[in-house]
Every structure is written in structure tokens, then in C-alpha cells.
Write a protein that holds these residues in place. Structure first.
Motif, PDB file in Angstrom:
ATOM      1  N   ILE A  13      -3.702 -13.843  -5.421  1.00 25.85           N
ATOM      2  CA  ILE A  13      -4.785 -13.525  -4.617  1.00 25.85           C
ATOM      3  C   ILE A  13      -4.808 -11.999  -4.242  1.00 25.85           C
ATOM      4  CG2 ILE A  13      -5.735 -13.737  -2.202  1.00 25.85           C
ATOM      5  CD1 ILE A  13      -4.607 -16.653  -2.103  1.00 25.85           C
ATOM      6  N   ASN A  14      -6.025 -11.670  -4.378  1.00 24.99           N
ATOM      7  CA  ASN A  14      -6.080 -10.187  -4.149  1.00 24.99           C
ATOM      8  C   ASN A  14      -5.433  -9.130  -5.260  1.00 24.99           C
ATOM      9  OD1 ASN A  14      -7.500 -10.789  -1.789  1.00 24.99           O
ATOM     10  ND2 ASN A  14      -5.599 -10.855  -0.469  1.00 24.99           N
ATOM     11  N   ASP A  15      -5.269  -9.834  -6.380  1.00 22.30           N
ATOM     12  CA  ASP A  15      -5.103  -8.710  -7.523  1.00 22.30           C
ATOM     13  C   ASP A  15      -6.345  -8.226  -8.007  1.00 22.30           C
ATOM     14  OD1 ASP A  15      -3.917  -7.501  -9.945  1.00 22.30           O
ATOM     15  OD2 ASP A  15      -2.580  -9.263 -10.164  1.00 22.30           O
ATOM     16  N   ALA A  16      -6.293  -6.672  -8.055  1.00 26.38           N
ATOM     17  CA  ALA A  16      -7.507  -6.123  -8.520  1.00 26.38           C
ATOM     18  C   ALA A  16      -7.346  -5.994 -10.059  1.00 26.38           C
ATOM     19  CB  ALA A  16      -7.432  -4.785  -7.865  1.00 26.38           C
ATOM     20  N   ASP A  32       5.307  -1.553  -7.726  1.00 26.27           N
ATOM     21  CA  ASP A  32       4.038  -1.113  -7.366  1.00 26.27           C
ATOM     22  C   ASP A  32       3.712  -0.849  -6.068  1.00 26.27           C
ATOM     23  OD1 ASP A  32       3.775  -1.314 -10.052  1.00 26.27           O
ATOM     24  OD2 ASP A  32       3.127  -3.380  -9.923  1.00 26.27           O
ATOM     25  N   ARG A  33       2.550   0.145  -5.921  1.00 24.23           N
ATOM     26  CA  ARG A  33       1.919   0.402  -4.345  1.00 24.23           C
ATOM     27  C   ARG A  33       1.627  -0.787  -3.729  1.00 24.23           C
ATOM     28  NH1 ARG A  33      -2.402   2.719  -1.657  1.00 24.23           N
ATOM     29  NH2 ARG A  33      -3.814   2.375  -3.089  1.00 24.23           N
ATOM     30  N   ALA A  34       1.141  -1.780  -4.549  1.00 27.23           N
ATOM     31  CA  ALA A  34       0.138  -2.919  -4.033  1.00 27.23           C
ATOM     32  C   ALA A  34       1.454  -4.017  -3.613  1.00 27.23           C
ATOM     33  CB  ALA A  34      -0.671  -3.503  -5.021  1.00 27.23           C
ATOM     34  N   THR A  35       2.619  -3.829  -4.214  1.00 25.55           N
ATOM     35  CA  THR A  35       3.587  -5.025  -3.963  1.00 25.55           C
ATOM     36  C   THR A  35       4.498  -4.599  -2.843  1.00 25.55           C
ATOM     37  OG1 THR A  35       3.631  -5.369  -6.225  1.00 25.55           O
ATOM     38  CG2 THR A  35       5.356  -6.278  -5.091  1.00 25.55           C
ATOM     39  N   PHE A  75       0.902  -1.350   0.063  1.00 21.15           N
ATOM     40  CA  PHE A  75       0.037  -0.017  -0.066  1.00 21.15           C
ATOM     41  C   PHE A  75       0.816   1.259   0.112  1.00 21.15           C
ATOM     42  CE2 PHE A  75      -2.413  -3.334   2.337  1.00 21.15           C
ATOM     43  CZ  PHE A  75      -3.870  -3.119   1.265  1.00 21.15           C
ATOM     44  N   LEU A  76       2.046   1.066   0.071  1.00 18.15           N
ATOM     45  CA  LEU A  76       2.951   2.491   0.290  1.00 18.15           C
ATOM     46  C   LEU A  76       3.667   2.673  -1.121  1.00 18.15           C
ATOM     47  CD1 LEU A  76       4.106   4.755   2.211  1.00 18.15           C
ATOM     48  CD2 LEU A  76       6.023   3.078   2.462  1.00 18.15           C
ATOM     49  N   PRO A  77       3.505   3.785  -1.771  1.00 18.51           N
ATOM     50  CA  PRO A  77       3.962   4.006  -3.126  1.00 18.51           C
ATOM     51  C   PRO A  77       5.530   4.175  -2.839  1.00 18.51           C
ATOM     52  CG  PRO A  77       2.007   5.536  -2.681  1.00 18.51           C
ATOM     53  CD  PRO A  77       2.543   4.740  -1.364  1.00 18.51           C
ATOM     54  N   THR A  78       6.303   3.893  -3.950  1.00 16.80           N
ATOM     55  CA  THR A  78       7.787   3.872  -3.782  1.00 16.80           C
ATOM     56  C   THR A  78       8.078   5.342  -3.867  1.00 16.80           C
ATOM     57  OG1 THR A  78       7.924   1.941  -4.795  1.00 16.80           O
ATOM     58  CG2 THR A  78       9.852   3.386  -4.827  1.00 16.80           C
ATOM     59  N   THR A  79       7.468   6.219  -4.676  1.00 12.25           N
ATOM     60  CA  THR A  79       7.710   7.660  -5.112  1.00 12.25           C
ATOM     61  C   THR A  79       6.443   8.348  -4.984  1.00 12.25           C
ATOM     62  OG1 THR A  79       7.594   7.231  -7.402  1.00 12.25           O
ATOM     63  CG2 THR A  79       9.736   7.143  -6.649  1.00 12.25           C
ATOM     64  N   PRO A  80       6.525   9.765  -4.751  1.00 10.29           N
ATOM     65  CA  PRO A  80       5.551  10.653  -4.594  1.00 10.29           C
ATOM     66  C   PRO A  80       4.647  10.940  -5.854  1.00 10.29           C
ATOM     67  CG  PRO A  80       7.370  11.864  -4.546  1.00 10.29           C
ATOM     68  CD  PRO A  80       7.911  10.567  -4.455  1.00 10.29           C
ATOM     69  N   GLY A  81       3.328  10.934  -6.026  1.00  8.17           N
ATOM     70  CA  GLY A  81       2.703  11.165  -7.094  1.00  8.17           C
ATOM     71  C   GLY A  81       1.157  11.137  -6.657  1.00  8.17           C
ATOM     72  N   GLY A  82       0.238  11.858  -7.427  1.00  5.53           N
ATOM     73  CA  GLY A  82      -1.019  12.060  -7.285  1.00  5.53           C
ATOM     74  C   GLY A  82      -1.401  12.220  -5.792  1.00  5.53           C
ATOM     75  N   ARG A  83      -2.303  11.269  -5.098  1.00  7.90           N
ATOM     76  CA  ARG A  83      -2.554  11.641  -3.740  1.00  7.90           C
ATOM     77  C   ARG A  83      -1.624  11.199  -2.905  1.00  7.90           C
ATOM     78  NH1 ARG A  83      -5.949   6.976  -2.196  1.00  7.90           N
ATOM     79  NH2 ARG A  83      -6.039   5.484  -3.594  1.00  7.90           N
ATOM     80  N   GLN A  95      -0.820 -10.383  -3.012  1.00  3.53           N
ATOM     81  CA  GLN A  95      -0.283 -11.310  -2.096  1.00  3.53           C
ATOM     82  C   GLN A  95       1.355 -11.599  -3.201  1.00  3.53           C
ATOM     83  OE1 GLN A  95      -0.599 -13.156   0.942  1.00  3.53           O
ATOM     84  NE2 GLN A  95      -1.353 -11.351   0.740  1.00  3.53           N
ATOM     85  N   LEU A  96       1.809 -10.562  -3.223  1.00  4.46           N
ATOM     86  CA  LEU A  96       3.197 -10.523  -3.937  1.00  4.46           C
ATOM     87  C   LEU A  96       4.202  -9.603  -3.463  1.00  4.46           C
ATOM     88  CD1 LEU A  96       4.474 -10.977  -6.759  1.00  4.46           C
ATOM     89  CD2 LEU A  96       3.675  -8.940  -7.640  1.00  4.46           C
ATOM     90  N   LEU A  97       5.136 -10.370  -3.250  1.00  2.64           N
ATOM     91  CA  LEU A  97       6.451  -9.743  -2.127  1.00  2.64           C
ATOM     92  C   LEU A  97       7.650  -9.992  -3.321  1.00  2.64           C
ATOM     93  CD1 LEU A  97       7.659  -9.083   0.511  1.00  2.64           C
ATOM     94  CD2 LEU A  97       7.864 -11.484   0.999  1.00  2.64           C
ATOM     95  N   ALA A  98       8.449  -8.600  -3.264  1.00  5.90           N
ATOM     96  CA  ALA A  98       9.758  -8.750  -3.791  1.00  5.90           C
ATOM     97  C   ALA A  98      10.666  -9.095  -2.759  1.00  5.90           C
ATOM     98  CB  ALA A  98       9.900  -7.292  -4.028  1.00  5.90           C
ATOM     99  N   HIS A  99      11.133 -10.436  -2.799  1.00  7.56           N
ATOM    100  CA  HIS A  99      11.686 -11.429  -1.654  1.00  7.56           C
ATOM    101  C   HIS A  99      13.213 -10.938  -1.591  1.00  7.56           C
ATOM    102  CE1 HIS A  99      13.185 -14.682   0.736  1.00  7.56           C
ATOM    103  NE2 HIS A  99      12.110 -14.415   1.520  1.00  7.56           N
TER     104      HIS A  99
END
Length: 348
Positions: free
Chosen positions: A285-288, A139-142, A105-113, A306-310
Motif C-alpha cells: 500500500i502506497n508504493d509509488a 529507502d527514504r520511504a521505508t 520520509f526521512l533519508p538515511t544519509t544526506p543527498g540532493g535536497r 506501508q513497509l517497516l524494517a521491523h
């Protein structure tokens, strides 16, 4: 081109290129026509307060003629942001690199809201390092590991690793093997966004039993569109896909049979891993976005993608030493190890 304005509250000043000529006599007239629908009085106040500058930090006035400056810099008005209740954890820091374990949920870089609520801005404010720059993005979701450059003098040495594809990355993902609430189990992402085909549970098990698999296809991403598209034609994206464990989830979908996947991207297309798994009927799972686009909804912190850059590994260009950094996070829907079939065990 270096900004004449310093980083403020972790955020770079915005640079805008001005037209050389046009129907506007002054820079102020141009900005009012382009952005005046937002806050015309605010734009004029910025000129009066010397908050709009040109190269060398020269302040512009309301009367500055158009054509006198090619670029201007200014600070954006920051939006009111909803705090994201997760923190990025610093895994390593030295004079050249900062390695971070980013949450979902946390974006890497600033942008938008999301401006202050981004990993880069938070870390600049936390560390006091205004020169901090991400070497790549998630991605914000990853969730997972991101490298940030600390030193502008050595940043290019590390950037070249990415340009030459000398960085090895491993991801983890959890996919459903049974139907469940809000799941697209077995649904296949087909070329041009079609998704009418659905694989059975037995077909999914057979697919897993045949892994590892080097999957490739052709993908494109059109600017302004949310999703990448699978096309017919010469492949330009490849991922090595393997199953690491099979068992039951103890997360939101507790009791559901799931598989933990191990992924090695061999190329770097947008949403590549999400598209490749969905193309096999193993949508994450939970990919929108894949295999089909969900309706826009507020973030559900109980149901992250359910995606993790491990893990990220490379040979340090400054020392020649092999380096590897791994995430300390666990995917919520990961199979319970007590009942999981680990990689190497025979699948029933």
C-alpha cells in the motif's frame, strides 16, 4: 582517505578528484568551467576565504596550478530544506553501536535536497558523534531499524557481518486485498516493467492460503533509473514471504480488507521486497514505484509506504552475544487485531 576538514553541522566535507592535465591552467579555471553555471563568484570567494583545501589541509588559491593536487575538499553550500516532521528514535547506544528507529520520509544519509533533514546528520548533531556512520541503509520511504557504527576502530568488525550476510532482517508490510482509492490491488509486476495482469480477490486469498512462500526472481537496477527491473533468467534475489494477519485497516483506508505480511530477505537487491510482493499481485500500500510508477507528487504524510524494517538480529562480533533490535513503530494500515486472522489460523 581521511578528510583534512572536520565534520561541520553534521555534514562531511565533499571530496573531489581533479584531472592531472587538461586545458585549464589552474584549479580555479577547472572548477569555474565545471561548476561556474551555479555560482562563479561563490567559487572564487571560497578560494579567497581558504575554504578549498588539498591533502593535509593546505589551502588552495586562485593561482594554484592544475596538477599540484589530486584531491580537494570543501564544504557544500546547503540547500534550504523543508523540515520533515518526524524524529528518529534511539533504541540503543553503546561505545560501538547506535541503533535507531527511522520514521518514514526521512533519508538515511544526506543527498540532493535532504542534507540536514537526514537521519545521519540529525543524529550527528544530536549526539555530538562526528564519526557516526550507517552500516546499511533504508529507502527514504521505508521506516524501521538501522544500525550506525560509533567507533571507527570497531566499525569494520560490524561491516563484515553485512558482507558475510550474517545479519538476519525481518520486515513487515501491509497489502490490500480489496480495491480502494489509489490502490493497485492484484496488479502484477511482470518482467521488463509490464503490469497488464491483474489477479482477482479470490486468487489473492488462495495465494495467501498457500504461504509461507520462498519467492525468487532475477532483478537488476540500472544506475540513474528510479526502479529495479525484473528480468528473465537465473534468479538472484529471494525472499521468504508469509502472512501474519488479515483484517480491516483503521488507517487512511479504514474498513478495507488488508493483510500484514512478514518478510525475510535472503538477498539484498534494491527494492527487493517491494518488487517481490508486486510480482505476486500483492503490491505494498502506497508504493509509488511498483507495480507501476506514479506521477511525481509532494510527500503525503497521511499515506506513507506501508513497509517497516521491523527486526535486525546478529551475533556481536566483539562479544559473541546474540543481539536483536526491533522497531517500536506500527504500520498505519495494519489490520485491527480484534478482527484479524492471525498466522496459524485457517484462512476462509
Amino acid at each position: 582517505m581521511q578528510s583534512p576538514l572536520p565534520v561541520r553541522n553534521g555534514v562531511n566535507a565533499t571530496r573531489l578528484r581533479l584531472p592531472r592535465t587538461g586545458s585549464w591552467a589552474t584549479v580555479a579555471e577547472y572548477l569555474l568551467e565545471r561548476f561556474g553555471h551555479v555560482d562563479p563568484e561563490g567559487i572564487l570567494r571560497r578560494f579567497d576565504d581558504q575554504q578549498i583545501v588539498g591533502l593535509g589541509g593546505v589551502p588552495l588559491t586562485r593561482q594554484t596550478p592544475l596538477g599540484e593536487h589530486e584531491f580537494i575538499w570543501y564544504y557544500r553550500s546547503l540547500p534550504v530544506e523543508t523540515p520533515i516532521p518526524f524524529e528518529a528514535r534511539i533504541l540503543h547506544q553503546d561505545e560501538h553501536l547506535l541503533v535507531v528507529d527511522k520514521p518514514h520520509f526521512l533519508p538515511t544519509t544526506p543527498g540532493g535536497r535532504f542534507i540536514q533533514e537526514s537521519a545521519l546528520v540529525r543524529l550527528r548533531n544530536q549526539t555530538g558523534i562526528d564519526d557516526l556512520v550507517p552500516m546499511h541503509r533504508l529507502d527514504r520511504a521505508t521506516a524501521g531499524v538501522i544500525l550506525f557504527a560509533v567507533n571507527p576502530q570497531t566499525r569494520g568488525d560490524y561491516q563484515m557481518l553485512f558482507e558475510r550476510r550474517e545479519i538476519a532482517k525481518r520486515y513487515k508490510a501491509v497489502v490490500a486485498l480489496q480495491p480502494g482509492e489509489g490502490l493497485e490491488t492484484g496488479r502484477v509486476l511482470q518482467p521488463n516493467g509490464e503490469h497488464s495482469q491483474v489477479k482477482s480477490q479470490s486468487e489473492l486469498r488462495e495465494l495467501l492460503a498457500g504461504m509461507p512462500l520462498a519467492f525468487e526472481n532475477r532483478m537488476t537496477k540500472v544506475k540513474g533509473q528510479l526502479r529495479s527491473v525484473v528480468e528473465d533468467g537465473q534468479p538472484n534475489a529471494q525472499t521468504l514471504i508469509n502472512v501474519e494477519a488479515i483484517g480491516t485497516s483503521s488507517g487512511f483506508h479504514a474498513g478495507l480488507e488488508v493483510a500484514l505480511m512478514d518478510l525475510e530477505p535472503r538477498s539484498g537487491k534494491t527494492h527487493q521486497l517491494r518488487v517481490h510482493l508486486a510480482s505476486l499481485g500483492l503490491g505494498i500500500i502506497n508504493d509509488a514505484f511498483y507495480p507501476r510508477l506514479w506521477d511525481l507528487a509532494p510527500d503525503d504524510y497521511q499515506r506513507p509506504l506501508q513497509l517497516l524494517a521491523h527486526t535486525i538480529s546478529f551475533t556481536d562480533p566483539l562479544t559473541g552475544i546474540e543481539r536483536s533490535f526491533s522497531s517500536e513503530q506500527q504500520l498505519l494500515e495494519s489490520p485491527q487485531l480484534s478482527s484479524a486472522l492471525l498466522n496459524g489460523a485457517e484462512l476462509p
